[in-house]
Design an enzyme around this catalytic site. Structure first.
Site, PDB file in Angstrom:
ATOM      1  N   LYS A  12       0.300  -0.042  -1.530  1.00 27.89           N
ATOM      2  CA  LYS A  12       1.653   1.345  -0.293  1.00 27.89           C
ATOM      3  C   LYS A  12       0.739   2.456  -1.307  1.00 27.89           C
ATOM      4  O   LYS A  12       0.305   2.612  -2.124  1.00 27.89           O
ATOM      5  CB  LYS A  12       2.683   1.522  -1.060  1.00 27.89           C
ATOM      6  N   ALA A  97      -3.771   2.785 -10.251  1.00 26.88           N
ATOM      7  CA  ALA A  97      -4.080   3.639  -9.137  1.00 26.88           C
ATOM      8  C   ALA A  97      -2.817   4.525  -8.731  1.00 26.88           C
ATOM      9  O   ALA A  97      -2.447   5.065  -8.312  1.00 26.88           O
ATOM     10  CB  ALA A  97      -4.970   3.098  -7.842  1.00 26.88           C
ATOM     11  N   GLY A 101      -0.578  -2.311  -6.060  1.00 24.22           N
ATOM     12  CA  GLY A 101      -1.805  -3.594  -6.470  1.00 24.22           C
ATOM     13  C   GLY A 101      -0.938  -4.550  -7.184  1.00 24.22           C
ATOM     14  O   GLY A 101      -0.147  -5.736  -6.640  1.00 24.22           O
ATOM     15  N   SER A 103       1.884  -5.494  -8.418  1.00 24.22           N
ATOM     16  CA  SER A 103       3.629  -5.991  -7.206  1.00 24.22           C
ATOM     17  C   SER A 103       3.530  -6.316  -6.298  1.00 24.22           C
ATOM     18  O   SER A 103       3.991  -7.072  -5.774  1.00 24.22           O
ATOM     19  CB  SER A 103       4.516  -4.650  -7.742  1.00 24.22           C
ATOM     20  N   ASP A 136       9.219  -2.401  -8.130  1.00 27.20           N
ATOM     21  CA  ASP A 136       8.344  -2.491  -6.585  1.00 27.20           C
ATOM     22  C   ASP A 136       8.996  -3.420  -6.617  1.00 27.20           C
ATOM     23  O   ASP A 136       7.701  -3.585  -4.918  1.00 27.20           O
ATOM     24  CB  ASP A 136       7.195  -1.416  -7.107  1.00 27.20           C
TER      25      ASP A 136
END
Length: 287
Positions: A12, A97, A101, A103, A136
């Site tokens: 996302k 980042a 990733g 989650s 998330d």
């Protein structure tokens, strides 16, 4: 069903991220739009009859108790299921980042094992389990681009007149990563942004707002500024996603990527209107 292969877990981007306050318990109140993109991890699941949960790393090595393992064991505990799984992970989304990733991996694991183990849990039930793994995770289980508020628990899908236009983004992950806790605990973090509205966002979409975490991230990690400067050199207006260190920009024209530093991960991505696994759980209360 004995196995599920090539199960995607998309990343996302936070199109904006405003911190509007802080609760007495220390949790920050935020407003953001979470958007799915086609930069994905890929997971593979094999059913085990012995109740054990194991993992194989097909690319980079992950921590022993990563969110895939945690999601599988949480699902076992919540349902009393005595089946297990062997999970193979092709990790493509960079860590540290701000791209969600881990989650996303947890959400795809819950959706896949709900099928593989014939549990038939609703989306709401999976979200309750997912929230215990990370703030998330419920967003990825909902499977739609969304307006997110509170500490991340209030999720409103952006659909119909509020749906995001399809477009391309250039996403850059510098070599250095950032620790989320160090960002949110920083004394200079802006915590008093004004209250935004969906109508205000819809009028500007990809030009709306800012990321309140970005100035702190730039102070802690010079590579964030370097990545933003590189995007600007390409004629693109970038900003950071989440707590970084990845940055992104809408990409209305082709960009030459050959001069990007070799240690950076740079990828042109499209936004997704819906999660690839959105049909893998049902919920009468979910539109």
């Amino acid at each position: 069903m004995q196995s599920l292969h090539d199960v995607p877990a998309p990343a996302k981007l936070n199109l904006f991220l405003h911190i509007t306050g802080r609760r007495a318990d220390g949790y920050h109140l935020l407003q953001s739009v979470f958007m799915l993109i086609d930069w994905c991890d890929v997971l593979h699941f094999e059913r085990r009859s012995d109740g054990q949960v194991s993992r194989e790393d097909l690319s980079q090595a992950l921590p022993p108790q990563d969110l895939c393992i945690q999601a599988a064991t949480a699902l076992q505990k919540a349902t009393g299921c005595n089946l297990g799984a062997h999970i193979s992970v092709e990790k493509c989304i960079p860590a540290q980042a701000g791209m969600g990733g881990g989650s996303s991996d947890a959400a795809s694991t819950l959706l896949a094992l709900n099928r593989l183990w014939d549990l038939h849990l609703t989306r709401t039930q999976l979200e309750q389990i997912g929230l215990s793994l990370g703030a998330d995770v419920p967003f990825f289980l909902r499977g739609r681009n969304a307006w997110v508020e509170g500490i991340g628990e209030t999720i409103r899908p952006l659909e119909r007149e509020h749906a995001l236009p399809r477009t391309q983004f250039l996403v850059v992950k510098p070599e250095a990563g950032l620790d989320t806790k160090s960002i949110f605990s920083h004394p200079s973090l802006k915590r008093d942004s004004g209250y935004a509205t969906i109508l205000g966002f819809a009028a500007a979409h990809y030009r709306f707002g800012s990321n309140d975490l970005q100035p702190v991230a730039q102070a802690l990690c010079p590579e964030v500024s370097q990545a933003l400067d590189w995007l600007e050199s390409k004629g693109l207006q970038g900003r950071m996603t989440g707590s970084g260190s990845a940055v992104f920009a809408q990409m209305p024209h082709a960009v030459n990527l050959q001069d990007a530093p070799g240690a950076w991960q740079v990828r042109a991505c499209g936004n997704l209107m819906i999660h690839p696994l959105a049909g893998w759980a049902s919920d009468e209360d979910f539109g």
